[in-house]
Design a protein around this motif. Structure first.
Motif, PDB file in Angstrom:
ATOM      1  N   ARG A 177      12.950  -6.474  30.552  1.00 57.99           N
ATOM      2  CA  ARG A 177      12.972  -7.698  31.367  1.00 57.99           C
ATOM      3  C   ARG A 177      13.183  -8.921  30.481  1.00 57.99           C
ATOM      4  O   ARG A 177      13.952  -9.824  30.820  1.00 57.99           O
ATOM      5  CB  ARG A 177      11.673  -7.850  32.153  1.00 57.99           C
ATOM      6  CG  ARG A 177      11.537  -6.909  33.343  1.00 57.99           C
ATOM      7  CD  ARG A 177      10.228  -7.146  34.044  1.00 57.99           C
ATOM      8  NE  ARG A 177      10.173  -8.475  34.643  1.00 57.99           N
ATOM      9  CZ  ARG A 177       9.054  -9.192  34.778  1.00 57.99           C
ATOM     10  NH1 ARG A 177       7.896  -8.728  34.333  1.00 57.99           N
ATOM     11  NH2 ARG A 177       9.097 -10.371  35.350  1.00 57.99           N
ATOM     12  N   ARG A 178      12.511  -8.973  29.363  1.00 59.02           N
ATOM     13  CA  ARG A 178      12.679 -10.112  28.451  1.00 59.02           C
ATOM     14  C   ARG A 178      14.115 -10.171  27.929  1.00 59.02           C
ATOM     15  O   ARG A 178      14.705 -11.254  27.827  1.00 59.02           O
ATOM     16  CB  ARG A 178      11.690 -10.027  27.294  1.00 59.02           C
ATOM     17  CG  ARG A 178      10.246 -10.206  27.726  1.00 59.02           C
ATOM     18  CD  ARG A 178       9.300 -10.238  26.540  1.00 59.02           C
ATOM     19  NE  ARG A 178       7.919 -10.218  26.992  1.00 59.02           N
ATOM     20  CZ  ARG A 178       7.261 -11.277  27.458  1.00 59.02           C
ATOM     21  NH1 ARG A 178       7.866 -12.449  27.502  1.00 59.02           N
ATOM     22  NH2 ARG A 178       6.006 -11.169  27.858  1.00 59.02           N
ATOM     23  N   GLU A 179      14.696  -9.020  27.615  1.00 55.04           N
ATOM     24  CA  GLU A 179      16.083  -9.013  27.154  1.00 55.04           C
ATOM     25  C   GLU A 179      17.021  -9.458  28.274  1.00 55.04           C
ATOM     26  O   GLU A 179      18.005 -10.167  28.033  1.00 55.04           O
ATOM     27  CB  GLU A 179      16.453  -7.614  26.653  1.00 55.04           C
ATOM     28  CG  GLU A 179      15.744  -7.214  25.366  1.00 55.04           C
ATOM     29  CD  GLU A 179      16.237  -5.894  24.832  1.00 55.04           C
ATOM     30  OE1 GLU A 179      17.275  -5.393  25.329  1.00 55.04           O
ATOM     31  OE2 GLU A 179      15.602  -5.353  23.920  1.00 55.04           O
ATOM     32  N   ALA A 190       7.474 -11.653  31.544  1.00 54.32           N
ATOM     33  CA  ALA A 190       8.844 -12.153  31.457  1.00 54.32           C
ATOM     34  C   ALA A 190       9.205 -12.870  32.745  1.00 54.32           C
ATOM     35  O   ALA A 190       8.679 -12.565  33.809  1.00 54.32           O
ATOM     36  CB  ALA A 190       9.808 -10.991  31.207  1.00 54.32           C
ATOM     37  N   GLY A 191      10.103 -13.826  32.646  1.00 54.14           N
ATOM     38  CA  GLY A 191      10.486 -14.558  33.844  1.00 54.14           C
ATOM     39  C   GLY A 191      11.394 -15.722  33.520  1.00 54.14           C
ATOM     40  O   GLY A 191      11.742 -15.977  32.361  1.00 54.14           O
ATOM     41  N   ALA A 192      11.785 -16.459  34.562  1.00 55.35           N
ATOM     42  CA  ALA A 192      12.700 -17.590  34.400  1.00 55.35           C
ATOM     43  C   ALA A 192      12.018 -18.732  33.666  1.00 55.35           C
ATOM     44  O   ALA A 192      10.918 -19.142  34.029  1.00 55.35           O
ATOM     45  CB  ALA A 192      13.184 -18.061  35.765  1.00 55.35           C
ATOM     46  N   ALA A 228      20.299 -13.843  31.158  1.00 60.76           N
ATOM     47  CA  ALA A 228      20.340 -14.669  32.367  1.00 60.76           C
ATOM     48  C   ALA A 228      20.305 -16.153  32.014  1.00 60.76           C
ATOM     49  O   ALA A 228      21.058 -16.960  32.576  1.00 60.76           O
ATOM     50  CB  ALA A 228      19.183 -14.301  33.295  1.00 60.76           C
ATOM     51  N   HIS A 229      19.442 -16.534  31.076  1.00 64.06           N
ATOM     52  CA  HIS A 229      19.364 -17.935  30.655  1.00 64.06           C
ATOM     53  C   HIS A 229      20.668 -18.374  29.984  1.00 64.06           C
ATOM     54  O   HIS A 229      21.148 -19.492  30.207  1.00 64.06           O
ATOM     55  CB  HIS A 229      18.199 -18.133  29.689  1.00 64.06           C
ATOM     56  CG  HIS A 229      16.860 -17.999  30.335  1.00 64.06           C
ATOM     57  ND1 HIS A 229      15.754 -17.516  29.666  1.00 64.06           N
ATOM     58  CD2 HIS A 229      16.441 -18.290  31.590  1.00 64.06           C
ATOM     59  CE1 HIS A 229      14.716 -17.520  30.485  1.00 64.06           C
ATOM     60  NE2 HIS A 229      15.115 -17.979  31.654  1.00 64.06           N
ATOM     61  N   ALA A 266      10.554 -15.623  23.713  1.00 57.41           N
ATOM     62  CA  ALA A 266       9.426 -14.766  24.080  1.00 57.41           C
ATOM     63  C   ALA A 266       9.166 -14.699  25.569  1.00 57.41           C
ATOM     64  O   ALA A 266       8.508 -13.768  26.051  1.00 57.41           O
ATOM     65  CB  ALA A 266       8.156 -15.246  23.360  1.00 57.41           C
ATOM     66  N   GLY A 267       9.639 -15.674  26.316  1.00 60.57           N
ATOM     67  CA  GLY A 267       9.357 -15.704  27.745  1.00 60.57           C
ATOM     68  C   GLY A 267       7.981 -16.277  28.026  1.00 60.57           C
ATOM     69  O   GLY A 267       7.220 -16.595  27.106  1.00 60.57           O
ATOM     70  N   PRO A 268       7.634 -16.422  29.300  1.00 58.51           N
ATOM     71  CA  PRO A 268       6.304 -16.930  29.660  1.00 58.51           C
ATOM     72  C   PRO A 268       5.204 -16.017  29.124  1.00 58.51           C
ATOM     73  O   PRO A 268       5.402 -14.808  29.015  1.00 58.51           O
ATOM     74  CB  PRO A 268       6.332 -16.921  31.200  1.00 58.51           C
ATOM     75  CG  PRO A 268       7.780 -16.932  31.555  1.00 58.51           C
ATOM     76  CD  PRO A 268       8.463 -16.161  30.469  1.00 58.51           C
TER      77      PRO A 268
END
Length: 256
Positions: free
Chosen positions: A189-191, A109-111, A196-197, A103-105
């Motif tokens: 962005r979440r996708e 969305a983000g690292a 990226a992760h 789900a992200g932060p």
């Protein structure tokens, strides 16, 4: 000093105590100067540093350390689940980790995951293949496709590319791939961060050098492996800021 060295033995505890005090004083000074991160290792949810973790995920319950195998498993399972494909068993991984990766932060969305860099030092330099990628980059593309399915890719072409990127771009020698997530939306962005992760978790296996996305950059050359702010040459250009695509490239290999 007596013949049997008694006086010398009396002095040794004082010397040892003095050495210990000097060592503790130096360590305390380093922590004050450089901050707690000088001790190394990701922090646990209670704020104390976790020793030995190769990767860390920032969750709503604090930072959770993972070994590389766990990071690879978690990022792969989350990516497959997002596609509606059967995912591997993740019963041994903290549920908070899986929720954050999926789900992200909260609200943005983000690292959320990073891993320590570990670049192979014995790679051979490779040339372009018929696809316009080096064999290492081609292996990376195949691995991404196996997990994420067909994607919108760019930055390479049969025979190679010779324009459209910065002067020192890894795209010109077939080591760079762009994966597009357009238009720039919160969902895209979440996708993008799912990919990226996954790339960071698998960087050691796939000889990944850099991952750039969403104003952030991860480098295998960073021993701590944390995401850093990306300094785009034109802050007003969403392409140069990598807001609409993930850039990944592989190590060159060869001398130096």
């Amino acid at each position: 000093m007596t013949a049997d060295g008694t006086q010398g033995r009396r002095r040794r505890p004082w010397r040892s105590l003095l050495s210990l005090l000097l060592l503790l004083g130096g360590l305390a000074g380093a922590v004050l100067l450089l901050g707690p991160g000088v001790l190394g290792g990701p922090r646990g949810g209670d704020g104390w540093l976790r020793w030995g973790s190769e990767c860390v995920v920032e969750t709503s319950e604090g930072e959770v350390g993972l070994d590389r195998a766990e990071a690879k498993l978690a990022t792969t399972a989350v990516a497959l689940s997002a596609r509606g494909v059967e995912a591997p068993d993740t019963s041994g991984i903290d549920e908070a980790v899986l929720q954050r990766l999926a789900a992200g932060p909260p609200g943005d969305a983000g690292a959320s995951l990073w891993c320590r860099g570990s670049a192979a030092g014995d790679l051979q330099e490779q040339q372009l293949t018929g696809t316009g990628l080096t064999p290492r980059a081609e292996q990376l593309r195949e691995a991404m496709t196996e997990v994420f399915g067909d994607q919108s890719l760019g930055g390479f072409a049969p025979g190679g590319v010779d324009q459209g990127h910065g002067a020192e771009s890894t795209h010109y020698d077939g080591r760079g791939i762009d994966i597009f997530f357009r238009p720039v939306t919160e969902e895209n962005r979440r996708e993008g961060w799912l990919l990226a992760h996954w790339l960071v978790a698998h960087a050691e296996d796939l000889d990944v050098q850099y991952v750039i996305f969403d104003d952030r950059v991860w480098s295998v050359h960073s021993a701590r492996g944390q995401w850093q702010d990306y300094d785009a040459p034109d802050p007003g250009n969403e392409i140069l800021r990598h807001l609409d695509h993930v850039h990944v490239d592989v190590l060159r290999g060869g001398p130096g």
